[in-house]
Design an enzyme around this catalytic site. Sequence first.
Site, short mmCIF file in Angstrom:
data_model
loop_
_atom_site.label_atom_id
_atom_site.label_comp_id
_atom_site.label_asym_id
_atom_site.label_seq_id
_atom_site.Cartn_x
_atom_site.Cartn_y
_atom_site.Cartn_z
N ASP A 51 -67.37 13.21 8.58
CA ASP A 51 -66.40 12.39 9.30
C ASP A 51 -67.16 11.17 9.80
O ASP A 51 -68.39 11.15 9.83
CB ASP A 51 -65.74 13.18 10.44
CG ASP A 51 -64.41 12.52 10.84
OD1 ASP A 51 -64.21 11.33 10.52
OD2 ASP A 51 -63.56 13.19 11.46
C1 BGC Z 1 -61.10 10.68 11.49
C2 BGC Z 1 -60.94 11.02 10.02
C3 BGC Z 1 -60.75 9.76 9.23
C4 BGC Z 1 -61.94 8.86 9.46
C5 BGC Z 1 -61.89 7.56 8.69
C6 BGC Z 1 -62.11 9.58 11.76
O1 BGC Z 1 -61.93 9.05 13.02
O2 BGC Z 1 -61.42 11.84 12.21
O3 BGC Z 1 -59.84 11.89 9.84
O4 BGC Z 1 -60.56 10.05 7.88
O5 BGC Z 1 -62.00 8.53 10.84
O6 BGC Z 1 -60.96 6.68 9.20
#
Ligand code: BGC
Length: 693
Positions: free
Chosen positions: A237
Site C-alpha cells: 500500500d
Molecule cells: C489506499 C489504497 C490505494 C492507494 C493508492 C492508499 O491510501 O489505502 O487502497 O489503492 O492509496 O491510491
Amino acid sequence: MKYLKISKETEEIVKQMTLEEKLGMIHGGQLFQTEGVSRLGIPPLKMSDGPMGVRREFEAALWKGAGHTDDYVTYLPCNSALAATWNRKLASDMGEVLGKEARGRGKDVILAPGINIKRTPLCGRNFEYFSEDPYLTKELAVPFIQGIQKWDVAACVKHFAVNNQETERLSVDVIADDKALREIYLPAFYEAVTKGKSLTVMGAYNKVKGEFCCQSRFLLEDILRKEWGYDGVVISDWGAVHDTGLAANSQLTIEMSVTYDFDQYYMAEPLKEKIRNGEIEEQVIDEKVIRILTLMTRLHMLDGKRKAGSYNAPSHRQKALEVARESIILLKNEKKHLPMDTGGLKELLIIGENANCMHANGGGSAEIKALYEITPLMGIKTLLGGNTQVVFVPGYCREEMKEESSLNWQEDSLRNDKGKEKQAEKNTALHNKRKMLREDAVRMAKEYEHVIFIGGLNHEQDTEGNDRKDMKLPYEQDLLIREILKANSNTIVVLTGGSPVEMGSWISMAPSVLWSWYGGMEGGTALAEALFGKVNPSGKLPETFYKRHTDCSAHAMGEFPGGKTVTYKEGVFVGYRYNDTFAVSPEFCFGHGLSYTTFSYDNAKAVRAKEQTQVFCTVTNTGTVKGAETVQVYLAPLHRKKEEPVQELKGFEKVELEPGESKEICMVIEEDCKGREIRIASSSRDIRSIIKI
Ligand code: BGC
C-alpha cells in the site's frame, strides 16, 4: 527461484539488466507507476485506483489531478452495493467493465477489489468492501477479479490482511487468533488468489503479529507463498513499507508510496547501498524483477498481443445501472406502502440533501471523476416527466467546507491525527441553519400528500483515513426524520450510505424504508425505478444492520479501535455470527431484503456426496409482479461447541420469477454437512426449511 517457475527468456532479460534498472522496476518512480527499461523494451507498470472506476490522472510527482479532460470514466456502484446484489454474474460483468476501462485508460494494474471483512460498522472504508461474511465476499470477489483480468489488466486484491479500521491504520498491530484469521479474515484472500487468480495483491498498512503486513514473513511468505502457492506480484500500500532490509528480504515485490522522493524509497537508493555493501543479496532483487516480468508476460505487455479495452462505452453505463438496480434494498414496507403510483401524481415533495448530492468525487482513493452522476432528484424527475411538479428542499445541511489544505488528503493521510482534525465543530450558526431548514421542510411535509425523504451518509463519513464514532445519522437527521414523519406519516424514507445507521428513534413511525448505496453514475435512475415500481427491489443485506454499534461484536466483545494494538477478542463471532449466537437482535439482519412480491419455498432436499452437498428447493413467486429472490443456505452445528457460531452462510442462489412461476434451484455446499443441519432461508433470521442429514 522460490515459488515461481521462470522462463528462459525472462532469466536472460534479467541477466542483461543493471542493478539500477532492476531497482527502478521494484519501487514507484511516479505516484502510480514504476520505471521501465526502454533499452530492453520493458515498459513501466502503470497502476490506478480503484474499485468504483478508474481514477483520474495525477501529476507524475504531485498529488494533484493532471487536469485532463479525457479521464472522465464510468462510475460504478461501490463494492458494498455489488455485494447487496448477491449476483455472481453481475460481479463478473462489473469486473469486466472495470478491467476494460482500466485497459482503455492504458493501465496495467487496477487497485481493486477491496475485500476486507466489515468487522465494525464504523470503518470509514466499509463502502469499498463487500461484506461481514467471508463466503459472500469470496463468491462475488472471485468473478469480479476474473472479469477484470479478461482485459489483460491485473486485479490487485487489497488490503492483505486484517485491515479493518482506519483509526491508526498505518501502525496498529492486529491481534487475532488463528481460528478467526483462518475462518473469517483470510478465506476471501485465499479464494481471490487461488480461484480468482488475482495477478497482484496489495499488502495492508497495519501490522499483524507485530510485523508490518508489507514486510511480514508470516503473511507474505508462510501463508501467501508457501501455503497458498501464490506466484504473483505483491505491491505495498502507498507508504506501507518501513524498512529496507525487511522489505527486500520479504515476499513484497514492489514498494509504492505517497511522497515524491522516489529515489529515497526503502527499495530504491537505500537498497542499492545495502546491496553494494553486501548486506543484502542481489538475488532477492532478481526474484522480484522476475515476478514483474512474469506479470508483464501474463498481461501480454511484451508480445504485442494485448487487448485494447475502452472506456465510457454506453454498455458500461448500462451495466452500472443493472448493478445499481439489484443493489437497492427494501428494508421495510408496511401495507405495501411502496411502490408509489405514478398515475395522476401531480405534486411530489422531496426532502433531504442526499437527493441532490453527487458522491463520486469523494471517499479517498476510491474517488471517481465520473462522466456524469444521476442524483436521486434527477432520476425521479426524469422518470416522472414534466406533468408532476417535483419540489425539493434540503431539510438539513453539512458543515461548511473547510479551507482546502495545501496538501492533498492522500499525502496528508500519512499523518495519523488527520481523523481527529477532520471532525468539524458544530457551531451555533450551523445549528440555527439546520433548525431553519428543518422547520421549512416540516411545514412543507404537512402541505404535501406525497413526500420522500432522501438522506443518510456521504463521503464525509464513509471515507478513507477516518472511522465514524458511532452509527448515528449526521447533521441532526434523526430529529428531522421524526418531525417529518409526525407531520406526514405517509413519508417514504430513503437512506444512502456505505454502512448502517441507527434508525431506532423513528423506524416504527416509518411505513417504508429503502436503502441505497453509493450506486454509481446511474444510482439515481435505479432508485427512482425502485420507488415507482419500474424495478422490483431484490437486494439483500450483505451485512448486519445493528440497532447501534455497541450491538456489534467488535465493540461488545472485542476492542475497537484499540491503541497501539487492537485485539479481536470476539474471534470468529463477527457480524451475524455474533448476533445470532448471543441473541442480540439487529434492526435488520444479515441477508434481509423485501420485495414487491412474495415467494414460497417448497420441496427442500439435500443430496450428500463426498465433500459436497447439493441442496435443492423450489421457489414460487406467489405475488402479482415479477421479482427476484436470493435463497440462502446456512449450516448450523447440531451439537455446537462453544467456539462455533450457531450458523454460517455456505450457499446462495438468486432466481428471477414471473408471477405464479416456480423454479427448482440447486445450491452446492462445498463441504461436508455431517453433524450440521441445513437451513434454507430468505434471510439469516427467516429460515424457511430445515434439513437434517
Ligand atoms: C489506499 C489504497 C490505494 C492507494 C493508492 C492508499 O491510501 O489505502 O487502497 O489503492 O492509496 O491510491
